[in-house]
Design a protein around this motif. Structure first.
Motif, PDB file in Angstrom:
ATOM      1  N   THR A 182     -42.043  -6.620  40.157  1.00 56.11           N
ATOM      2  CA  THR A 182     -43.483  -6.400  40.007  1.00 56.11           C
ATOM      3  C   THR A 182     -44.248  -6.937  41.222  1.00 56.11           C
ATOM      4  OG1 THR A 182     -43.399  -8.336  38.554  1.00 56.11           O
ATOM      5  CG2 THR A 182     -43.651  -6.198  37.503  1.00 56.11           C
ATOM      6  N   ASP A 183     -43.529  -7.585  42.130  1.00 52.89           N
ATOM      7  CA  ASP A 183     -44.141  -8.028  43.386  1.00 52.89           C
ATOM      8  C   ASP A 183     -43.023  -8.027  44.424  1.00 52.89           C
ATOM      9  OD1 ASP A 183     -45.213  -9.337  45.545  1.00 52.89           O
ATOM     10  OD2 ASP A 183     -46.225 -10.891  44.357  1.00 52.89           O
ATOM     11  N   ARG A 184     -42.976  -6.915  45.196  1.00 47.54           N
ATOM     12  CA  ARG A 184     -41.847  -6.770  46.114  1.00 47.54           C
ATOM     13  C   ARG A 184     -41.921  -7.774  47.259  1.00 47.54           C
ATOM     14  NH1 ARG A 184     -40.458  -0.288  46.025  1.00 47.54           N
ATOM     15  NH2 ARG A 184     -42.338   0.071  44.846  1.00 47.54           N
ATOM     16  N   GLU A 185     -43.139  -8.080  47.714  1.00 44.79           N
ATOM     17  CA  GLU A 185     -43.276  -9.017  48.846  1.00 44.79           C
ATOM     18  C   GLU A 185     -42.805 -10.408  48.461  1.00 44.79           C
ATOM     19  OE1 GLU A 185     -47.167  -9.080  50.645  1.00 44.79           O
ATOM     20  OE2 GLU A 185     -47.016  -6.901  50.960  1.00 44.79           O
ATOM     21  N   ALA A 186     -43.222 -10.863  47.299  1.00 37.58           N
ATOM     22  CA  ALA A 186     -42.831 -12.213  46.857  1.00 37.58           C
ATOM     23  C   ALA A 186     -41.502 -12.171  46.088  1.00 37.58           C
ATOM     24  CB  ALA A 186     -43.920 -12.802  45.980  1.00 37.58           C
ATOM     25  N   ASN A 187     -40.914 -10.973  45.983  1.00 37.59           N
ATOM     26  CA  ASN A 187     -39.643 -10.771  45.279  1.00 37.59           C
ATOM     27  C   ASN A 187     -39.700 -11.312  43.842  1.00 37.59           C
ATOM     28  OD1 ASN A 187     -37.161  -9.603  45.215  1.00 37.59           O
ATOM     29  ND2 ASN A 187     -36.069 -11.359  46.084  1.00 37.59           N
ATOM     30  N   ARG A 188     -40.740 -10.937  43.106  1.00 40.73           N
ATOM     31  CA  ARG A 188     -40.885 -11.392  41.717  1.00 40.73           C
ATOM     32  C   ARG A 188     -40.492 -10.269  40.761  1.00 40.73           C
ATOM     33  NH1 ARG A 188     -41.155 -16.715  42.027  1.00 40.73           N
ATOM     34  NH2 ARG A 188     -42.048 -16.832  39.946  1.00 40.73           N
ATOM     35  N   ILE A 189     -39.804 -10.660  39.712  1.00 39.07           N
ATOM     36  CA  ILE A 189     -39.287  -9.700  38.720  1.00 39.07           C
ATOM     37  C   ILE A 189     -39.955  -9.979  37.373  1.00 39.07           C
ATOM     38  CG2 ILE A 189     -37.170  -9.166  37.385  1.00 39.07           C
ATOM     39  CD1 ILE A 189     -35.650  -9.722  40.078  1.00 39.07           C
ATOM     40  N   THR A 190     -40.147  -8.922  36.580  1.00 38.46           N
ATOM     41  CA  THR A 190     -40.720  -9.090  35.236  1.00 38.46           C
ATOM     42  C   THR A 190     -39.814  -8.367  34.236  1.00 38.46           C
ATOM     43  OG1 THR A 190     -42.945  -9.231  36.165  1.00 38.46           O
ATOM     44  CG2 THR A 190     -42.805  -8.706  33.816  1.00 38.46           C
ATOM     45  N   ALA A 191     -39.738  -8.907  33.026  1.00 33.54           N
ATOM     46  CA  ALA A 191     -38.927  -8.288  31.958  1.00 33.54           C
ATOM     47  C   ALA A 191     -39.849  -7.510  31.011  1.00 33.54           C
ATOM     48  CB  ALA A 191     -38.194  -9.371  31.176  1.00 33.54           C
ATOM     49  N   PHE A 192     -39.415  -6.296  30.652  1.00 31.87           N
ATOM     50  CA  PHE A 192     -40.204  -5.427  29.766  1.00 31.87           C
ATOM     51  C   PHE A 192     -39.327  -4.918  28.621  1.00 31.87           C
ATOM     52  CE2 PHE A 192     -41.786  -4.868  34.071  1.00 31.87           C
ATOM     53  CZ  PHE A 192     -43.162  -4.942  33.926  1.00 31.87           C
ATOM     54  N   VAL A 193     -39.963  -4.614  27.496  1.00 30.14           N
ATOM     55  CA  VAL A 193     -39.266  -3.843  26.457  1.00 30.14           C
ATOM     56  C   VAL A 193     -39.643  -2.383  26.651  1.00 30.14           C
ATOM     57  CG1 VAL A 193     -38.943  -3.435  23.995  1.00 30.14           C
ATOM     58  CG2 VAL A 193     -39.459  -5.740  24.804  1.00 30.14           C
ATOM     59  N   VAL A 194     -38.622  -1.521  26.735  1.00 31.91           N
ATOM     60  CA  VAL A 194     -38.856  -0.071  26.833  1.00 31.91           C
ATOM     61  C   VAL A 194     -38.176   0.590  25.633  1.00 31.91           C
ATOM     62  CG1 VAL A 194     -38.492   2.026  28.190  1.00 31.91           C
ATOM     63  CG2 VAL A 194     -38.958  -0.148  29.358  1.00 31.91           C
ATOM     64  N   GLU A 195     -38.983   1.193  24.767  1.00 36.36           N
ATOM     65  CA  GLU A 195     -38.410   1.881  23.609  1.00 36.36           C
ATOM     66  C   GLU A 195     -37.788   3.191  24.072  1.00 36.36           C
ATOM     67  OE1 GLU A 195     -41.510   0.824  23.971  1.00 36.36           O
ATOM     68  OE2 GLU A 195     -42.194  -0.329  22.245  1.00 36.36           O
TER      69      GLU A 195
END
Ligand SMILES: Cc1cc2nc3c(=O)[nH]c(=O)nc-3n(C[C@H](O)[C@H](O)[C@H](O)COP(=O)(O)OP(=O)(O)OC[C@H]3O[C@@H](n4cnc5c(N)ncnc54)[C@H](O)[C@@H]3O)c2cc1C
Length: 388
Positions: A182-195
């Motif tokens: 979710t932030d490529r520059e700061a290399n940050r990842i987020t977890a989501f639920v996808v139905e």
């Protein structure tokens, strides 16, 4: 013994009611799953009948707290059940393992709303989850993932694009826990639920694998898949912690599966060795066969002790739990590989053909050295924790 390492009897004394439940799982496995194992392996079809059996008998409720309709009996109990199922069928053990893997991110990091929306229907076995971290170019190094999600300011929705790889339960899962940058520059990842019914989601093709053939493994893809803010698990940008915090626990499942596979192979090889006659007597009387059986059982017993200790430490939230979880996974999976190769050897030519189950045990054992973090990565993790 240090003050922080309690004696093992205190650590994992199993109450009678838990022993009774393990006995029930063993009975279900031996009487109803074992007769299906060869066919599940041959057809590579997901065993819906076994899933139903496990759900109806509350086995799929083991990974969940009582407040969400689960058994609330903890890690050791869960992994003893995984072990019993893996003794007869490693693919079927994965049904229970992924029920934990795909829901634990929500259990550990999710909002109360997410917990209430997803966990009770997983505890009954109505819903199957999946855990979608790995990608074609990012396995051991998930931080290099390419799947990304952007916030649409106008609607407040997240828009996910990308491709995952090696995802267990692909095609049969009701929802996927998806990790995206979710932030490529700061290399940050987020977890989501996808139905599964979100527009733009494709469960993809299934792999043809060496083992655990009854467990679907696929490549789900996401093309402009929109999910609401409420589907974010934990904090935006903290998804790598969600993934690693989950795997720290769930790799105990791979260890339990490995112990079960090894014990199943030993039980079969021992019974065979008592019956098979060579040079006028059962091969079980030959010193070299006895030597193999003794080493196989010793390694498996040692792996089981390490697993149970790691489970007990996890339940106590002991600071040493992550290291023990990695050590149990490493030792149990390497032992299972060695033990199953030897089981094939005990059966000689009969070990090499599909009429006998030990070649399946050997093929199934291999995956336990690869998933939930490869054994090379486990060695790094263990050493890192020792050096702290
Ligand atoms: C049947 C199956 C089911 C799976 N299920 C899931 C699932 O449900 N969800 C999910 O997200 N993933 C899943 N995986 C993916 C699995 O976790 C990865 O395959 C595993 O993490 C390894 O990644 P890789 O295959 O990309 O190998 P790579 O990371 O490319 O590794 C290749 C080799 O290099 C070694 N290596 C890499 N980095 C290092 C290092 N720093 N030091 C030493 N050695 C290193 C590895 O140990 C390995 O031997 C599954 C895989 C399989 C095969």
């Amino acid at each position: 013994m240090s003050a922080t390492t309690p004696a093992y009897a205190e650590l994992y004394d199993v109450p009678q009611e838990h022993k009774d439940f393990v006995a029930l799982v063993r009975q279900l496995a031996q009487e109803q799953i074992a007769p299906r194992s060869a066919e599940i392996d041959a057809t590579a079809e997901y065993p819906w009948d076994v899933r139903k059996l496990l759900a109806e008998n509350d086995v799929l409720a083991l990974p969940f707290a009582e407040e969400f309709g689960g058994m609330g009996t903890g890690t050791l109990m869960l992994q003893m059940a995984v072990e019993e199922i893996a003794k007869v069928d490693a693919s079927c053990a994965l049904i229970l393992m992924v029920q934990e893997l795909g829901s634990l991110p929500i259990q550990l990091f999710g909002s109360q709303e997410l917990k209430e929306r997803f966990l009770p229907r997983c505890a009954t076995g109505e819903w199957s989850p999946a855990f979608a971290l790995s990608e074609p170019e990012a396995g051991s190094d998930p931080a290099s993932m390419r799947t990304h999600a952007e916030l649409d300011e106008a609607t407040g929705e997240w828009v996910i694009n990308g491709q995952k790889n090696w995802i267990t339960n692909a095609g049969i899962a009701d929802f996927y826990v998806v990790f995206a940058k979710t932030d490529r520059e700061a290399n940050r990842i987020t977890a989501f639920v996808v139905e599964k019914d979100r527009e733009g989601f494709d469960p993809g093709q299934l792999e043809h694998k060496l083992g655990i053939k009854g467990s679907p493994t696929g490549q789900p893809s996401f093309t402009d898949v929109r999910v609401p803010q409420e589907n974010v698990i934990g904090e935006v940008g903290r998804g790598l912690g969600v993934a690693l915090g989950t795997l720290e626990h769930t790799r105990l499942g791979a260890a339990a599966q490995a112990v079960g596979i090894a014990q199943g192979a030993i039980d079969y090889a021992l019974a065979y060795a008592k019956e098979r006659i060579a040079f006028g007597k059962p091969i079980a009387q030959l010193p070299s066969i006895q030597d193999k059986l003794a080493v196989m059982q010793t390694k498996t017993a040692a792996a089981r002790e390490l697993l149970y200790k790691a489970c007990a430490l996890a339940d106590r939230k002991d600071p040493q739990a992550p290291k023990y979880s990695s050590m149990a996974k490493l030792f149990a999976s390497d032992s299972a590989m060695e033990v199953t190769v030897e089981a094939v050897q005990v059966l000689g030519g009969y070990g090499y053909v599909k009429e006998y189950p030990v070649e399946r045990y050997m093929r199934d054992a291999k995956i336990t050295q690869i998933y939930e973090g490869t054994n090379e990565i486990q060695r790094l993790v263990i050493a890192r924790q020792m050096l702290r």
